[in-house]
Design a protein around this motif. Structure first.
Motif, PDB file in Angstrom:
ATOM      1  N   SER A 267       0.766  -1.271  -0.036  1.00 13.29           N
ATOM      2  CA  SER A 267       0.158  -0.104   0.132  1.00 13.29           C
ATOM      3  C   SER A 267       1.113   1.286   0.038  1.00 13.29           C
ATOM      4  CB  SER A 267      -1.030   0.011   1.113  1.00 13.29           C
ATOM      5  OG  SER A 267      -1.754  -0.969   1.045  1.00 13.29           O
ATOM      6  N   ILE A 268       1.969   1.231   0.753  1.00 13.19           N
ATOM      7  CA  ILE A 268       2.812   2.383   0.865  1.00 13.19           C
ATOM      8  C   ILE A 268       3.522   2.498  -0.641  1.00 13.19           C
ATOM      9  CG2 ILE A 268       5.031   3.358   1.910  1.00 13.19           C
ATOM     10  CD1 ILE A 268       4.288   1.814   4.481  1.00 13.19           C
ATOM     11  N   GLN A 269       3.868   1.592  -1.105  1.00 16.73           N
ATOM     12  CA  GLN A 269       4.365   1.599  -2.611  1.00 16.73           C
ATOM     13  C   GLN A 269       3.438   2.296  -3.580  1.00 16.73           C
ATOM     14  OE1 GLN A 269       4.637  -2.317  -4.269  1.00 16.73           O
ATOM     15  NE2 GLN A 269       5.548  -1.555  -6.374  1.00 16.73           N
ATOM     16  N   GLU A 270       2.200   1.957  -3.455  1.00 13.24           N
ATOM     17  CA  GLU A 270       1.205   2.809  -4.415  1.00 13.24           C
ATOM     18  C   GLU A 270       0.895   4.038  -3.999  1.00 13.24           C
ATOM     19  OE1 GLU A 270      -0.268   1.406  -7.060  1.00 13.24           O
ATOM     20  OE2 GLU A 270       0.844  -0.383  -6.600  1.00 13.24           O
ATOM     21  N   LEU A 271       1.072   4.397  -2.631  1.00 15.90           N
ATOM     22  CA  LEU A 271       0.839   5.702  -2.203  1.00 15.90           C
ATOM     23  C   LEU A 271       1.922   6.836  -2.578  1.00 15.90           C
ATOM     24  CD1 LEU A 271      -0.595   5.228   1.201  1.00 15.90           C
ATOM     25  CD2 LEU A 271      -1.981   6.122  -0.520  1.00 15.90           C
ATOM     26  N   LEU A 272       3.272   5.939  -2.550  1.00 14.66           N
ATOM     27  CA  LEU A 272       4.460   7.021  -3.126  1.00 14.66           C
ATOM     28  C   LEU A 272       4.515   6.781  -4.721  1.00 14.66           C
ATOM     29  CD1 LEU A 272       6.869   5.733  -0.208  1.00 14.66           C
ATOM     30  CD2 LEU A 272       5.636   7.616  -0.375  1.00 14.66           C
ATOM     31  N   GLY A 273       4.144   5.633  -5.241  1.00 12.88           N
ATOM     32  CA  GLY A 273       4.281   5.827  -6.732  1.00 12.88           C
ATOM     33  C   GLY A 273       5.523   5.127  -6.947  1.00 12.88           C
ATOM     34  N   HIS A 274       6.140   4.380  -6.249  1.00 14.67           N
ATOM     35  CA  HIS A 274       7.258   3.549  -6.626  1.00 14.67           C
ATOM     36  C   HIS A 274       6.808   2.360  -7.673  1.00 14.67           C
ATOM     37  CE1 HIS A 274       9.434   4.804  -2.877  1.00 14.67           C
ATOM     38  NE2 HIS A 274       9.497   5.708  -3.485  1.00 14.67           N
ATOM     39  N   ALA A 275       7.754   2.317  -8.592  1.00 15.52           N
ATOM     40  CA  ALA A 275       7.606   1.011  -9.549  1.00 15.52           C
ATOM     41  C   ALA A 275       7.855  -0.153  -8.907  1.00 15.52           C
ATOM     42  CB  ALA A 275       8.736   1.468 -10.778  1.00 15.52           C
ATOM     43  N   SER A 276       8.850  -0.285  -7.883  1.00 19.15           N
ATOM     44  CA  SER A 276       8.982  -1.610  -7.483  1.00 19.15           C
ATOM     45  C   SER A 276       8.895  -1.442  -5.773  1.00 19.15           C
ATOM     46  CB  SER A 276      10.564  -2.081  -7.691  1.00 19.15           C
ATOM     47  OG  SER A 276      11.350  -1.335  -7.253  1.00 19.15           O
ATOM     48  N   LEU A 277       8.634  -2.778  -5.371  1.00 17.97           N
ATOM     49  CA  LEU A 277       8.342  -2.659  -3.782  1.00 17.97           C
ATOM     50  C   LEU A 277       9.990  -2.686  -2.977  1.00 17.97           C
ATOM     51  CD1 LEU A 277       6.657  -3.338  -1.549  1.00 17.97           C
ATOM     52  CD2 LEU A 277       7.160  -5.739  -1.711  1.00 17.97           C
ATOM     53  N   SER A 278      11.190  -3.167  -3.906  1.00 13.76           N
ATOM     54  CA  SER A 278      12.283  -3.142  -3.207  1.00 13.76           C
ATOM     55  C   SER A 278      12.835  -1.527  -2.943  1.00 13.76           C
ATOM     56  CB  SER A 278      13.391  -3.555  -4.099  1.00 13.76           C
ATOM     57  OG  SER A 278      13.459  -2.971  -5.488  1.00 13.76           O
ATOM     58  N   THR A 279      12.237  -0.464  -3.799  1.00 16.49           N
ATOM     59  CA  THR A 279      12.408   0.831  -3.821  1.00 16.49           C
ATOM     60  C   THR A 279      12.011   1.347  -2.385  1.00 16.49           C
ATOM     61  OG1 THR A 279      12.825   1.037  -6.129  1.00 16.49           O
ATOM     62  CG2 THR A 279      12.286   3.218  -4.819  1.00 16.49           C
ATOM     63  N   THR A 280      10.578   0.883  -2.195  1.00 15.74           N
ATOM     64  CA  THR A 280       9.846   1.076  -1.082  1.00 15.74           C
ATOM     65  C   THR A 280      10.403   0.752   0.360  1.00 15.74           C
ATOM     66  OG1 THR A 280       7.556   1.026  -2.393  1.00 15.74           O
ATOM     67  CG2 THR A 280       7.551   1.238   0.049  1.00 15.74           C
ATOM     68  N   GLN A 281      11.083  -0.474   0.144  1.00 17.28           N
ATOM     69  CA  GLN A 281      11.854  -0.884   1.430  1.00 17.28           C
ATOM     70  C   GLN A 281      12.969  -0.017   1.720  1.00 17.28           C
ATOM     71  OE1 GLN A 281      12.434  -5.063   0.112  1.00 17.28           O
ATOM     72  NE2 GLN A 281      10.582  -5.726   0.692  1.00 17.28           N
ATOM     73  N   ARG A 282      13.848   0.213   0.840  1.00 16.71           N
ATOM     74  CA  ARG A 282      14.808   1.380   0.942  1.00 16.71           C
ATOM     75  C   ARG A 282      14.366   2.594   1.301  1.00 16.71           C
ATOM     76  NH1 ARG A 282      16.677  -0.579  -3.924  1.00 16.71           N
ATOM     77  NH2 ARG A 282      16.110   1.450  -4.902  1.00 16.71           N
ATOM     78  N   TYR A 283      13.183   3.046   1.057  1.00 12.93           N
ATOM     79  CA  TYR A 283      12.894   4.572   1.254  1.00 12.93           C
ATOM     80  C   TYR A 283      12.417   4.592   2.589  1.00 12.93           C
ATOM     81  CZ  TYR A 283      11.357   9.037   0.004  1.00 12.93           C
ATOM     82  OH  TYR A 283      10.955  10.305  -0.077  1.00 12.93           O
ATOM     83  N   THR A 284      11.623   3.456   2.866  1.00 14.49           N
ATOM     84  CA  THR A 284      11.270   3.439   4.525  1.00 14.49           C
ATOM     85  C   THR A 284      12.073   2.828   5.282  1.00 14.49           C
ATOM     86  OG1 THR A 284      10.113   1.633   3.805  1.00 14.49           O
ATOM     87  CG2 THR A 284       8.829   3.340   3.696  1.00 14.49           C
ATOM     88  N   SER A 285      13.403   2.637   5.126  1.00 13.16           N
ATOM     89  CA  SER A 285      14.333   1.868   6.079  1.00 13.16           C
ATOM     90  C   SER A 285      13.697   0.786   6.842  1.00 13.16           C
ATOM     91  CB  SER A 285      14.626   3.080   7.166  1.00 13.16           C
ATOM     92  OG  SER A 285      15.330   4.163   6.580  1.00 13.16           O
TER      93      SER A 285
END
Length: 302
Positions: A267-285
């Protein structure tokens, strides 16, 4: 001519002809000494000019892999590869050795820095402190609406400043915001009533038409990102909030606080507009403990 003699000649050129600092000469000497030590084992003997002429990209990749195995980080390996490139190019000019080993080889990508999140208290205080640094009540209201939107919806500063007045969700209208993100990818972000209330207050003094920028500069044009960053810088200093409080840190805080509150990564990935889940994992530490907790709570076999 031995590799050690070639290295000493090159370091002398750096120091005398290029006037490199002693620190640079010392660092390059260490990096190339690592290469000579590796090649001695890799080639079965001390390298010489002919050895360097015969080097191929696979040899340098093996060197970088060995350095990684010895614990050298990405930045260290990237620096060492830069030193090797410089040395081999000098060999080409000074000794006629074709630098075939560096053709097409790329170094390790540096790890992207992750901005630190603010505490929920500081993230909510920033919009409320705009009156402390803006003499014009209208501009203070504009900055409050912008900062509230960044934290409340997790927008990039460029995404927020690209919005027009007609895009703004209000208390009497849509409860979601259409955002055009990177790669012209559109996403729908829900907007909390508290955020819409602040936007409503700003729109009442906005003064522009439906196609006007949502966030106006002092002269009526689209607000410049540098002006918004200065307003936040002045605000955080007036409030005693840490210096890492930036517009991008508000986006990071949005994601981090959602994760801490139990929101799932997808859900956070969709809200942030990230193309991949791995980006969200790095972004949110996301750390291993949080990932394990999410897995245990969601997996059917847990």
């Amino acid at each position: 001519m031995t590799g050690l003699a070639l290295l000493r000649e090159w370091l002398d050129v750096l120091a005398r002809e290029r006037r490199a600092s002693p620190h640079t000469v010392e660092a390059y000497g260490r990096d190339l000494s690592d290469l000579l030590g590796f090649l001695t084992g890799h080639l079965g003997g001390e390298p010489d000019l002919a050895s360097f002429a015969a080097l191929r990209p696979a040899d340098l990749r093996a060197f970088l892999a060995a350095r990684a195995g010895a614990g050298a980080g990405r930045a260290t390996r990237a620096r060492q590869l830069a030193a090797v490139r410089s040395f081999l190019r000098w060999l080409a000019r000074a000794h006629g050795v074709e630098p075939l080993a560096i053709a097409g080889i790329t170094g390790p990508r540096p790890k992207q820095p992750i901005p630190r999140a603010l505490s929920p208290k500081d993230a909510m205080a920033l919009p409320e402190g705009t009156d402390l640094v803006q003499d014009d009540p209208r501009l203070a209201l504009r900055d409050r609406a912008l900062f509230t939107l960044l934290y409340g919806c997790g927008l990039r500063i460029a995404e927020a400043l690209a919005l027009n007045r007609r895009d703004a969700p209000t208390l009497g209208g849509d409860a979601a915001l259409r955002v055009m993100g990177k790669g012209a990818k559109e996403r729908l972000v829900p907007v909390l009533p508290a955020v819409r209330a602040v936007l409503d207050a700003w729109l009442r003094v906005h003064g522009g038409g439906a196609e006007a920028p949502l966030f106006l500069g002092a002269r009526g044009g689209r607000l410049d990102p540098a002006v918004a960053q200065k307003a936040m810088r002045d605000g955080r200093r007036a409030l005693g909030i840490p210096e890492h409080a930036t517009p991008h840190a508000l986006r990071h805080s949005f994601a981090t606080h959602l994760l801490a509150g139990g929101a799932d990564l997808r859900s956070i990935q969709e809200l942030l507009g990230h193309a991949s889940l791995s980006t969200t994992q790095r972004y949110t530490s996301v750390d291993e403990a949080q990932l394990l907790k999410a897995w245990e709570g969601a997996h059917p076999r847990s």
